[in-house]
Design a protein around this motif. Structure first.
Motif, short mmCIF file in Angstrom:
data_model
loop_
_atom_site.label_atom_id
_atom_site.label_comp_id
_atom_site.label_asym_id
_atom_site.label_seq_id
_atom_site.Cartn_x
_atom_site.Cartn_y
_atom_site.Cartn_z
N SER A 191 0.67 -1.06 -0.03
CA SER A 191 0.36 0.13 -0.25
C SER A 191 1.26 1.25 0.00
CB SER A 191 -0.95 -0.20 1.31
OG SER A 191 0.49 -0.13 2.05
N TRP A 192 0.49 2.42 -0.06
CA TRP A 192 0.97 3.91 -0.19
C TRP A 192 1.73 4.38 1.30
CZ3 TRP A 192 2.97 7.17 -3.77
CH2 TRP A 192 3.23 7.64 -3.16
N ASP A 193 0.72 3.43 2.27
CA ASP A 193 2.04 4.27 3.59
C ASP A 193 2.77 2.48 3.67
OD1 ASP A 193 0.25 1.40 5.92
OD2 ASP A 193 -0.73 2.31 3.75
N ASP A 194 2.79 1.66 3.04
CA ASP A 194 3.79 0.31 3.06
C ASP A 194 4.84 1.33 2.17
OD1 ASP A 194 5.44 -2.47 3.74
OD2 ASP A 194 4.59 -2.82 1.81
N PHE A 195 4.62 1.44 1.12
CA PHE A 195 5.60 2.27 0.08
C PHE A 195 6.23 3.30 1.06
CE2 PHE A 195 6.87 5.09 -3.53
CZ PHE A 195 7.73 4.25 -3.74
N THR A 196 5.46 4.29 1.39
CA THR A 196 6.36 5.48 1.81
C THR A 196 7.33 5.37 3.12
OG1 THR A 196 4.47 6.44 3.20
CG2 THR A 196 4.95 7.04 0.73
N ALA A 197 6.45 4.32 3.96
CA ALA A 197 8.07 3.51 5.39
C ALA A 197 8.63 2.95 4.82
CB ALA A 197 6.87 3.10 5.36
N LYS A 198 8.94 2.80 3.68
CA LYS A 198 9.46 1.38 3.34
C LYS A 198 11.06 1.41 2.03
CE LYS A 198 7.17 -2.45 5.57
NZ LYS A 198 7.07 -3.78 5.30
N ALA A 199 10.22 2.48 0.80
CA ALA A 199 10.72 2.22 -0.40
C ALA A 199 11.69 3.22 0.22
CB ALA A 199 10.44 2.70 -1.36
N SER A 200 13.59 3.23 -1.16
CA SER A 200 13.99 4.71 -0.66
C SER A 200 13.87 5.04 -1.56
CB SER A 200 15.87 3.52 -1.88
OG SER A 200 15.31 3.38 -3.07
N ASP A 201 14.48 6.89 -1.59
CA ASP A 201 14.18 7.81 -2.02
C ASP A 201 14.05 7.82 -3.50
OD1 ASP A 201 13.69 8.93 0.28
OD2 ASP A 201 15.81 10.09 0.56
N ALA A 202 14.91 6.93 -4.40
CA ALA A 202 14.81 6.62 -5.42
C ALA A 202 14.34 6.63 -6.20
CB ALA A 202 16.41 5.85 -6.17
N GLU A 203 12.89 5.25 -5.21
CA GLU A 203 12.14 4.14 -6.38
C GLU A 203 11.11 5.14 -5.55
OE1 GLU A 203 11.72 0.29 -4.38
OE2 GLU A 203 12.58 1.29 -2.80
N ILE A 204 10.88 5.89 -4.55
CA ILE A 204 9.70 7.16 -3.74
C ILE A 204 10.03 8.11 -5.55
CG2 ILE A 204 8.71 8.90 -2.78
CD1 ILE A 204 9.58 7.28 -0.28
N ALA A 205 11.61 8.63 -5.93
CA ALA A 205 10.58 9.64 -6.89
C ALA A 205 10.43 9.71 -8.05
CB ALA A 205 12.39 10.38 -6.66
N GLN A 234 -9.23 -1.37 -1.89
CA GLN A 234 -8.41 -2.30 -2.51
C GLN A 234 -8.35 -3.32 -3.39
OE1 GLN A 234 -5.01 -1.74 0.12
NE2 GLN A 234 -3.53 -2.84 -1.65
N GLU A 235 -8.18 -4.21 -4.03
CA GLU A 235 -8.64 -5.72 -4.31
C GLU A 235 -7.06 -5.69 -5.01
OE1 GLU A 235 -11.29 -5.16 -7.81
OE2 GLU A 235 -12.63 -4.59 -6.37
N VAL A 236 -6.34 -5.94 -4.79
CA VAL A 236 -4.92 -5.85 -5.04
C VAL A 236 -3.93 -5.81 -4.50
CG1 VAL A 236 -3.14 -6.73 -7.16
CG2 VAL A 236 -5.23 -6.21 -7.88
N PRO A 237 -3.03 -6.40 -3.57
CA PRO A 237 -2.31 -6.07 -2.13
C PRO A 237 -1.05 -5.52 -3.15
CG PRO A 237 -2.05 -8.61 -2.68
CD PRO A 237 -3.19 -8.23 -3.49
N HIS A 238 -0.83 -5.21 -4.21
CA HIS A 238 0.28 -4.02 -4.67
C HIS A 238 0.37 -3.34 -4.90
CE1 HIS A 238 4.60 -4.71 -7.09
NE2 HIS A 238 4.00 -4.05 -6.78
N LEU A 239 0.65 -2.00 -4.08
CA LEU A 239 0.48 -0.77 -4.40
C LEU A 239 0.57 -0.51 -5.85
CD1 LEU A 239 0.44 2.30 -3.53
CD2 LEU A 239 2.44 1.93 -4.06
N HIS A 240 -0.58 0.19 -6.23
CA HIS A 240 -0.92 1.16 -7.63
C HIS A 240 -1.84 2.08 -7.53
CE1 HIS A 240 -4.07 -1.63 -6.79
NE2 HIS A 240 -4.85 -1.03 -7.94
#
Length: 125
Positions: A58-72, A104-110
């Motif tokens: 999810s968005w909260d999972d992504f923003t907590a764990k992803a690198s700055d490069a991935e987020i940008a 949310q229907e798919v457990p992958h951020l989209h």
């Protein structure tokens, strides 16, 4: 069926399978960290999904764990998709559903990028 976005990442979800090449998709754009492709059941004339390549639920999972490069890269890819599809010329919507109440229907951020027609109210009841 809406999913619980707090559950561990399921590597058998449809987007994980698309990323592994097990399921075909109509690619709009691909970067080191993101993939954008046409939705197979479009809800607007322009309906593109943008997903990170990492295993984020999810968005909260992504923003907590992803690198700055991935987020940008992910955020820039969404903007580039809007420009590439022409959605930016008359307006568009970016939407992410998260968890059961968010639909949310798919457990992958989209992120959905919608455009090409009037999109109506932000929420309908």
């Amino acid at each position: 069926m809406p999913i619980d976005a707090k559950q561990p990442y399921d590597d058998q979800n449809i987007f994980a399978r698309i990323l592994r090449g097990e399921i075909p998709s109509k690619t709009v754009m691909e970067t080191d960290h993101s993939l954008a492709f046409h939705d197979i059941n479009p809800l607007a004339p322009i309906h593109v999904l943008v997903i990170p390549k990492g295993d984020y639920v999810s968005w909260d999972d992504f923003t907590a764990k992803a690198s700055d490069a991935e987020i940008a890269d992910f955020v820039r890819t969404i903007g580039e998709v809007a420009r590439m599809t022409g959605a930016d010329t008359q307006g568009y919507r970016v939407l992410s559903n998260s968890g059961k109440r968010g639909g949310q229907e798919v457990p992958h951020l989209h992120m959905h990028v919608f455009g090409g027609a009037p999109l109506g109210p932000m929420l309908s009841r």
